[in-house]
Each structure stands twice: as structure tokens, then as C-alpha cells.
Design an enzyme around this catalytic site. Structure first.
Site, PDB file in Angstrom:
ATOM      1  N   GLY A  69       0.653  -1.088  -0.010  1.00 46.78           N
ATOM      2  CA  GLY A  69      -0.035   0.115  -0.014  1.00 46.78           C
ATOM      3  C   GLY A  69       0.832   1.249  -0.049  1.00 46.78           C
ATOM      4  O   GLY A  69       0.660   2.329  -0.613  1.00 46.78           O
ATOM      5  N   SER A 192      -3.182  -3.797  -0.778  1.00 44.08           N
ATOM      6  CA  SER A 192      -2.008  -4.220   0.052  1.00 44.08           C
ATOM      7  C   SER A 192      -2.530  -5.782   0.367  1.00 44.08           C
ATOM      8  O   SER A 192      -3.607  -5.839   0.925  1.00 44.08           O
ATOM      9  CB  SER A 192      -1.708  -3.306   1.279  1.00 44.08           C
ATOM     10  OG  SER A 192      -0.792  -4.169   1.728  1.00 44.08           O
ATOM     11  N   CYS A 317       1.392   6.267  21.476  1.00 40.60           N
ATOM     12  CA  CYS A 317       2.171   6.333  22.784  1.00 40.60           C
ATOM     13  C   CYS A 317       3.673   6.718  22.489  1.00 40.60           C
ATOM     14  O   CYS A 317       4.281   5.845  21.852  1.00 40.60           O
ATOM     15  CB  CYS A 317       1.952   5.450  23.763  1.00 40.60           C
ATOM     16  SG  CYS A 317       2.554   6.157  25.205  1.00 40.60           S
TER      17      CYS A 317
HETATM   18  N1  PLP Z   1      -3.215   2.731   3.547  1.00 36.68           N
HETATM   19  C1  PLP Z   1      -3.868   2.338   4.567  1.00 36.68           C
HETATM   20  C2  PLP Z   1      -5.339   2.938   4.510  1.00 36.68           C
HETATM   21  C3  PLP Z   1      -3.266   1.436   5.408  1.00 36.68           C
HETATM   22  O1  PLP Z   1      -4.086   0.904   6.425  1.00 36.68           O
HETATM   23  C4  PLP Z   1      -2.156   1.009   5.267  1.00 36.68           C
HETATM   24  C5  PLP Z   1      -1.607   0.076   6.181  1.00 36.68           C
HETATM   25  O2  PLP Z   1      -1.725  -0.063   7.636  1.00 36.68           O
HETATM   26  C6  PLP Z   1      -1.281   1.463   4.125  1.00 36.68           C
HETATM   27  C7  PLP Z   1      -1.767   2.119   3.364  1.00 36.68           C
HETATM   28  C8  PLP Z   1      -0.143   0.874   3.827  1.00 36.68           C
HETATM   29  O3  PLP Z   1      -0.026  -0.360   3.264  1.00 36.68           O
HETATM   30  P1  PLP Z   1       1.364  -1.471   3.538  1.00 36.68           P
HETATM   31  O4  PLP Z   1       1.537  -1.827   4.837  1.00 36.68           O
HETATM   32  O5  PLP Z   1       1.175  -2.225   2.601  1.00 36.68           O
HETATM   33  O6  PLP Z   1       2.469  -0.550   2.979  1.00 36.68           O
END
Ligand code: PLP
Length: 368
Positions: A69, A192, A317
Site C-alpha cells: 500500500g 495491499s 504513545c
Molecule cells: N493505507 C492504509 C489505509 C493502510 O491502512 C495501510 C497500512 O496499514 C497502508 C496504506 C500501507 O500499506 P502497506 O503496509 O502495505 O505499506
């Protein structure tokens, strides 16, 4: 143990894991080589791309494999970071920081749209904030902290009516909400794999064939010469399998996780616990962001951890200082509740018993 932090990551699907191991062992050749050892690998890559495309009603050449992602979001935004970008105040850091990068290094301005108390971006507000020089608009499909689902089709319509590119970070939405990129009218969409029971370090970016994406990695000709580097094809194949499987079972998984969420809420109410459920009605099915009055989320998390129950907080935190997350801040959660926020996110392996046990464990912690 009870794992209820599925928005952070999910447990890998057994079939996806077995496939990945098998491919890693058996098909070790480089997918780009021209001898016959590589031919089945190319076939697997093509089939994986076709399967993924079919799950979101895209065309195979519109799917670009990435490392997840974060990379997909960086690629989408930085490719079109010119003059002005519009995004929302509650995006994942990979979107926010890509916009700040564009602001600091690419002479671009970034507009961060506010949200209402449920974390929703108002399409009228987007309409009012579009500038003639705006190039790209990026609004997430579903929020990772509170689970709010955005009116993506309406937002994309507004963008389209002004001739602007529309990207959505659908990392939390894929496999939870049916996605049809053509019907939604989105130009780019990030996903992702580790959020839908597939391996970590792999994902994809959907890019409409009408857009000319800038290459992200320069080198060989992989990914239509847009992202060079030998493909992680065992992980790609595992991602395609898990995506297909979870999309096929979306309705039953969704019913299962929303039942767990409902039971947890009912049980907390029965136990007379004072809390706010953040994110309004239009939320991801198994996603609960709960704020408890005059408590701190970090303490609840650690006490649950001692009971082998794994959830996360809504505020990071930092060296003993509770820092309220940018999402909860933007949503104006009442001050006496906001620090006591935890996130419980159910996945396909959770049970009603898990939900009841989590509610009772929280009750015990709060009553102590
Ligand atoms: N976007 C959102 C909404 C997410 O929740 C996350 C991961 O928690 C990401 C992007 C990033 O994805 P990745 O862990 O595959 O880099």
C-alpha cells in the site's frame, strides 16, 4: 490468544502460503528469461494479473504489482504531483507524507480537506475546494483507524466533472466492500495484500489505461517498463489466490465479522461501560474504534496484551506522551474520551466467543 487487529495485518491464508512455498521452491528461474524454465512463471504472472483485474473489474494491463500500500500510494500521488493536490485530513501517513513531499520538493501545494464528526469527506466541500490548477485528488476508500467508508463514487464524479485525476487508497476496503473501478469512476486505486490474508511486502496499483503513469523504478522492462525489478511472483500468485478467495466469500466473511462487532458492542452496553463508537453507521463491517471515558488506550492495550488479546490503540504513545492521532483530532472526538481509544478489528478467523471475551476483558480492566 485472540487476535483482533486485522486492520494492522491478517494471518496468511493456508492455500496462499502453500502456493507461495511451492512456487518459491519449484519455479526458481527468472520470470524474464527466455528459456522454457521461465515460461510457466510468465504464465502464472499473467494469470495472477488477470485474476486480480477481474476482482475489481479492471483490465489486466491496468494492474501494476508493487511492494504494498505504501508504495502504491507514493507512486500514484508522486506521478501526478503538479501545482495542487487535494486530499483529506484523515489519510494514511503514506498519502499525507507523499503530499507533504510534493509540497516540499515538487513545488506543489497540498489541500487537506476536513471531515465531519464521523470522519466523512463531503463531496460538496471537495467541489468548493477544487482549484483550476488542481491535478490530482486522493481520498481513501475506508479509514484505517475508524473504518469510515467514504462516498467514493460521488467524490470521483466531482473530480471527473472538473477533469481531475482521482486516486483512492483502498487498502482497508479491498475484500471488505465490493469494488468495481469502472462503476466507481476512479482513475487509480491502491491495495495491499497483507490486509486480505495474503503475504506481506506485496500489493498492487490499479491505473486506468487512459493515464500515463510515470515509471517508479528505473531499470529493466518489468511491469510494462513502469516498475523495474525482478517480480516477486510467488507472492504475486499468493496475493491473487487470496484476493479471489476472499472476494468470493466476501458476503459470508462480512456477516461473520459484523456479528462479532455487534456482539462486542452489545456486551459492553450490558456491562454498563461508558464509551463512544467512532465512525458513524457507514463503517467497515468488523471495524470498531471505541473511546472510553477518562482512560487511556495504551493502558487498555497493554492490559489486554497480558490476557493474550491483541488490539491496537487510536493514539500513538510516544515516550510516555499520549499523542492523539490526526484522524481522531480531525473528527473532534470529545477530549475526555479521545485518549481512551482502542481499535478492535475482526477478521475471518474470529468467533463470537472472541467478541464476548474481548468485551468482558475490557469491562474488567475498566472496572479495576
Ligand atoms: N493505507 C492504509 C489505509 C493502510 O491502512 C495501510 C497500512 O496499514 C497502508 C496504506 C500501507 O500499506 P502497506 O503496509 O502495505 O505499506
Amino acid at each position: 490468544m485472540i487476535y483482533a487487529d486485522n486492520a494492522a495485518t491478517t494471518q496468511i491464508d493456508d492455500d496462499a502460503l502453500n502456493l507461495m512455498i511451492e512456487l518459491q521452491k519449484t519455479f526458481f528461474a527468472n520470470p524474464s528469461s527466455s528459456y522454457k524454465l521461465s515460461r510457466p512463471i510468465k504464465k502464472i504472472l499473467n494469470e495472477s494479473r488477470e485474476k486480480i483485474a477481474a476482482c475489481i473489474n479492471a483490465e489486466p494491463q491496468e494492474i501494476f504489482f508493487t511492494s504494498g500500500g505504501t508504495e502504491s500510494n507514493n507512486w500514484a500521488i508522486k506521478s501526478f504531483a503538479e501545482k495542487n493536490i487535494i486530499t483529506s485530513a484523515i489519510e494514511h501517513k503514506s498519502v499525507i507524507n507523499s503530499c507533504l513531499y510534493a509540497q516540499n520538493y515538487l513545488h506543489c501545494t497540498a489541500t487537506f480537506l476536513p471531515v465531519d464528526n464521523f470522519g466523512t469527506v463531503n463531496p460538496d466541500y471537495l467541489q468548493e475546494n477544487i482549484l483550476p490548477q488542481t491535478k490530482i485528488i486522493s481520498v481513501m476508500f475506508a479509514n484505517n483507524e475508524v473504518g469510515t467508508i467514504q462516498p467514493i463514487k460521488k467524490l470521483a464524479e466531482v473530480a471527473q466533472s472538473h477533469g481531475k485525476i482521482f486516486h483512492t487508497d483502498a487498502v482497508q476496503a479491498v475484500c471488505h466492500i465490493p469494488i468495481d473501478v469502472k462503476d466507481l469512476g476512479v482513475d487509480m486505486l491502491s491495495a495491499s495484500a497483507h490486509k486480505f490474508n495474503a503475504p506481506k511486502g506485496i500489493g498492487f496499483l490499479y491505473v486506468s489505461k487512459n493515464l500515463n503513469l510515470i515509471p517508479f523504478h528505473d531499470g529493466g522492462g518489468q511491469e510494462f517498463s513502469k516498475r523495474a525489478g525482478t517480480e516477486n511472483f510467488p507472492a504475486i500468485a499468493a496475493m491473487a489466490l487470496a484476493l479471489e478467495k476472499n472476494c468470493a466469500n466476501m458476503k459470508s466473511y462480512s456477516e461473520k465479522v459484523s456479528t462479532c462487532a455487534k456482539i462486542l458492542i452489545e456486551r459492553l452496553k450490558e456491562n454498563n461501560i461508558d464509551f463512544i463508537l467512532n465512525g458513524g453507521e457507514n463503517r467497515l463491517p468488523g471495524h470498531l474504534s471505541l473511546s472510553f471515558k477518562n482512560f487511556d488506550g495504551e493502558t487498555i492495550l497493554h492490559r489486554l496484551d497480558l490476557k493474550n488479546i491483541y488490539v491496537s490503540t487510536g493514539s500513538a504513545c510516544n515516550a510516555g506522551q499520549i499523542k492523539i492521532s490526526h484522524v481522531l483530532k480531525a473528527m473532534n472526538i470529545p477530549v475526555d474520551y479521545v485518549k481512551g481509544t482502542i481499535r478492535v478489528t475482526f477478521g475471518r478467523n474470529n468467533t463470537i466467543d472472541d467478541a464476548e471475551k474481548i468485551a468482558d476483558a475490557i469491562t474488567k480492566i475498566l472496572n479495576k
